[in-house]
Design an enzyme around this catalytic site. Structure first.
Site, PDB file in Angstrom:
ATOM      1  N   ASP A  13       0.873  -1.174   0.000  1.00 19.24           N
ATOM      2  CA  ASP A  13       0.000   0.000   0.000  1.00 19.24           C
ATOM      3  C   ASP A  13       0.910   1.224   0.000  1.00 19.24           C
ATOM      4  O   ASP A  13       2.122   1.112   0.220  1.00 19.24           O
ATOM      5  CB  ASP A  13      -0.902  -0.009   1.256  1.00 19.24           C
ATOM      6  CG  ASP A  13      -1.800   1.226   1.338  1.00 19.24           C
ATOM      7  OD1 ASP A  13      -2.453   1.570   0.339  1.00 19.24           O
ATOM      8  OD2 ASP A  13      -1.835   1.882   2.402  1.00 19.24           O
ATOM      9  N   SER A  14       0.309   2.400  -0.207  1.00 19.42           N
ATOM     10  CA  SER A  14       1.083   3.640  -0.135  1.00 19.42           C
ATOM     11  C   SER A  14       1.604   3.882   1.282  1.00 19.42           C
ATOM     12  O   SER A  14       2.573   4.616   1.470  1.00 19.42           O
ATOM     13  CB  SER A  14       0.192   4.811  -0.540  1.00 19.42           C
ATOM     14  OG  SER A  14      -0.932   4.873   0.326  1.00 19.42           O
ATOM     15  N   ASN A  77      -6.788   0.657  -2.912  1.00 13.32           N
ATOM     16  CA  ASN A  77      -7.760   0.880  -3.982  1.00 13.32           C
ATOM     17  C   ASN A  77      -7.165   1.758  -5.080  1.00 13.32           C
ATOM     18  O   ASN A  77      -7.415   1.549  -6.262  1.00 13.32           O
ATOM     19  CB  ASN A  77      -9.010   1.563  -3.422  1.00 13.32           C
ATOM     20  CG  ASN A  77      -9.780   0.661  -2.485  1.00 13.32           C
ATOM     21  OD1 ASN A  77     -10.692  -0.039  -2.889  1.00 13.32           O
ATOM     22  ND2 ASN A  77      -9.395   0.639  -1.223  1.00 13.32           N
ATOM     23  N   CYS A 187     -11.083   3.106   0.601  1.00 15.82           N
ATOM     24  CA  CYS A 187      -9.649   3.358   0.740  1.00 15.82           C
ATOM     25  C   CYS A 187      -9.224   2.556   1.964  1.00 15.82           C
ATOM     26  O   CYS A 187      -9.911   2.591   3.001  1.00 15.82           O
ATOM     27  CB  CYS A 187      -9.386   4.849   0.955  1.00 15.82           C
ATOM     28  SG  CYS A 187      -7.714   5.228   1.517  1.00 15.82           S
ATOM     29  N   HIS A 189      -7.040   2.900   4.107  1.00 12.78           N
ATOM     30  CA  HIS A 189      -6.707   3.631   5.335  1.00 12.78           C
ATOM     31  C   HIS A 189      -7.942   3.807   6.241  1.00 12.78           C
ATOM     32  O   HIS A 189      -7.818   3.914   7.451  1.00 12.78           O
ATOM     33  CB  HIS A 189      -6.168   5.024   5.008  1.00 12.78           C
ATOM     34  CG  HIS A 189      -4.715   5.044   4.623  1.00 12.78           C
ATOM     35  ND1 HIS A 189      -4.260   4.600   3.407  1.00 12.78           N
ATOM     36  CD2 HIS A 189      -3.616   5.456   5.310  1.00 12.78           C
ATOM     37  CE1 HIS A 189      -2.944   4.745   3.347  1.00 12.78           C
ATOM     38  NE2 HIS A 189      -2.526   5.262   4.489  1.00 12.78           N
TER      39      HIS A 189
HETATM   40  N1  DGL Z   1      -4.809   3.301   0.988  1.00 13.36           N
HETATM   41  C1  DGL Z   1      -4.985   3.744  -0.332  1.00 13.36           C
HETATM   42  C2  DGL Z   1      -6.286   3.302  -0.967  1.00 13.36           C
HETATM   43  O1  DGL Z   1      -6.805   2.270  -0.611  1.00 13.36           O
HETATM   44  C3  DGL Z   1      -4.584   5.119  -0.777  1.00 13.36           C
HETATM   45  C4  DGL Z   1      -4.242   6.172   0.175  1.00 13.36           C
HETATM   46  C5  DGL Z   1      -3.360   7.229  -0.475  1.00 13.36           C
HETATM   47  O2  DGL Z   1      -2.168   7.004  -0.504  1.00 13.36           O
HETATM   48  O3  DGL Z   1      -3.898   8.227  -0.965  1.00 13.36           O
HETATM   49  O4  DGL Z   1      -6.795   3.931  -1.842  1.00 13.36           O
END
Ligand code: DGL
Length: 280
Positions: A13-14, A77, A187, A189
């Site tokens: 993930d990011s 995502n 998302c 997060h």
């Molecule tokens: N956790 C990520 C998602 O599911 C992206 C969060 C991000 O880095 O903007 O979209």
């Protein structure tokens, strides 16, 4: 090279968001060895260009493969929307599991016909999301919100802070007022602020009952199906483990692992150098 069942599962993930996907993977498959990569040098992905996200995702995948991954779970995502198709084309020999906002189950679930979706700007503007909407959301009203600023707050560990609550109230109050009864966490997060979301819903004047949909358990089950089909589920006697990697400071991810997973884990630092990842 042949893949064997005793190899680890790669997840990325990011940032810390994908830990919300790691949780059900760990719970459902306790004897799997997990590699988790948080690209905290580049978080948030939500407002980066598609080209960047694709480049990062491909290099992270190669890193996880070099650490022995038998499958790669794109626990993001935004990265799935931006990069999954190109990853599958570029690395056809790799088993990938991606994710997308749970619009389909939400459309089936809603009674009011109004669904709220929380995801990043990049997810909302992706062709993958547009396809989802035209396939499954024809008969429902979807109210979208990119929750600007929420990912950085979660990355800083502010999952119960006043600022986070204020941001979420601004997002959720209008949704609730317009009759949303089903809320998609699009998302990875966002499940970490689910207690806050639940409280805001509970306190809302409309008294609405809202179903929250977090696709992480479904992603874990889907991964299990892929591994089963490929006969790659870990042998029964294997001891499960987690190795965490970050492209930023290990201290911060170690702190967050304790806060978000309830257990402090050791973190290995990996460095971006000339668009390549190398161990620190
Ligand atoms: N956790 C990520 C998602 O599911 C992206 C969060 C991000 O880095 O903007 O979209």
């Amino acid at each position: 090279m042949t893949i064997t069942a005793d190899q680890p599962i790669g997840i990325f993930d990011s940032g810390v968001g994908g830990l919300s996907v790691l949780r059900p993977i760990q719970a459902l498959f306790p004897n799997e060895q997990l590699l988790y990569f948080a690209d905290q040098a580049h978080v948030p992905y939500g407002s980066r260009s598609l080209a960047e996200i694709r480049r990062y995702s491909e290099e992270i995948t190669r890193f996880l493969l070099s650490e022995g991954a038998k499958i790669v779970v794109v626990a993001c995502n935004t990265a799935s929307a931006a990069a999954l198709n190109t990853l599958r084309k570029t690395l056809p020999q790799v088993h990938f599991v991606g994710m997308e906002p749970a619009v389909k189950p939400a459309a089936l679930e809603t009674r009011s016909g109004k669904v709220g979706v929380l995801a990043t700007e990049n997810t909302f503007s992706s062709p993958r999301y547009a396809q989802l909407m035209s396939r499954f959301a024809q008969d429902v009203e979807v109210i979208e919100n990119p929750c600007r600023g929420l990912v950085p707050l979660i990355e800083s560990g502010y999952v119960a802070a006043t600022d986070t609550e204020a941001l979420l109230r601004k997002v959720l109050d209008p949704m609730l007022a317009s009759g949303v009864d089903t809320l998609v966490l699009g998302c990875t997060h966002y499940p970490f602020v689910r207690p806050l979301i639940e409280r805001i819903i509970e306190e809302n004047a409309t008294g609405a009952r809202v179903t929250i949909i977090d696709p992480a358990p479904a992603v874990a089950r889907q991964m299990g199906r892929v591994l089963t089909r490929q006969q790659l589920l870990a042998p029964a006697g294997q001891r499960g483990s987690v190795r965490l990697f970050t492209s930023a400071r290990s201290q911060s991810l170690a702190d967050l692992s304790e806060q978000l997973l309830g257990k402090r884990l050791a973190v290995e630092e990996v460095i971006w150098r000339n668009n390549r990842l190398t161990s620190a």
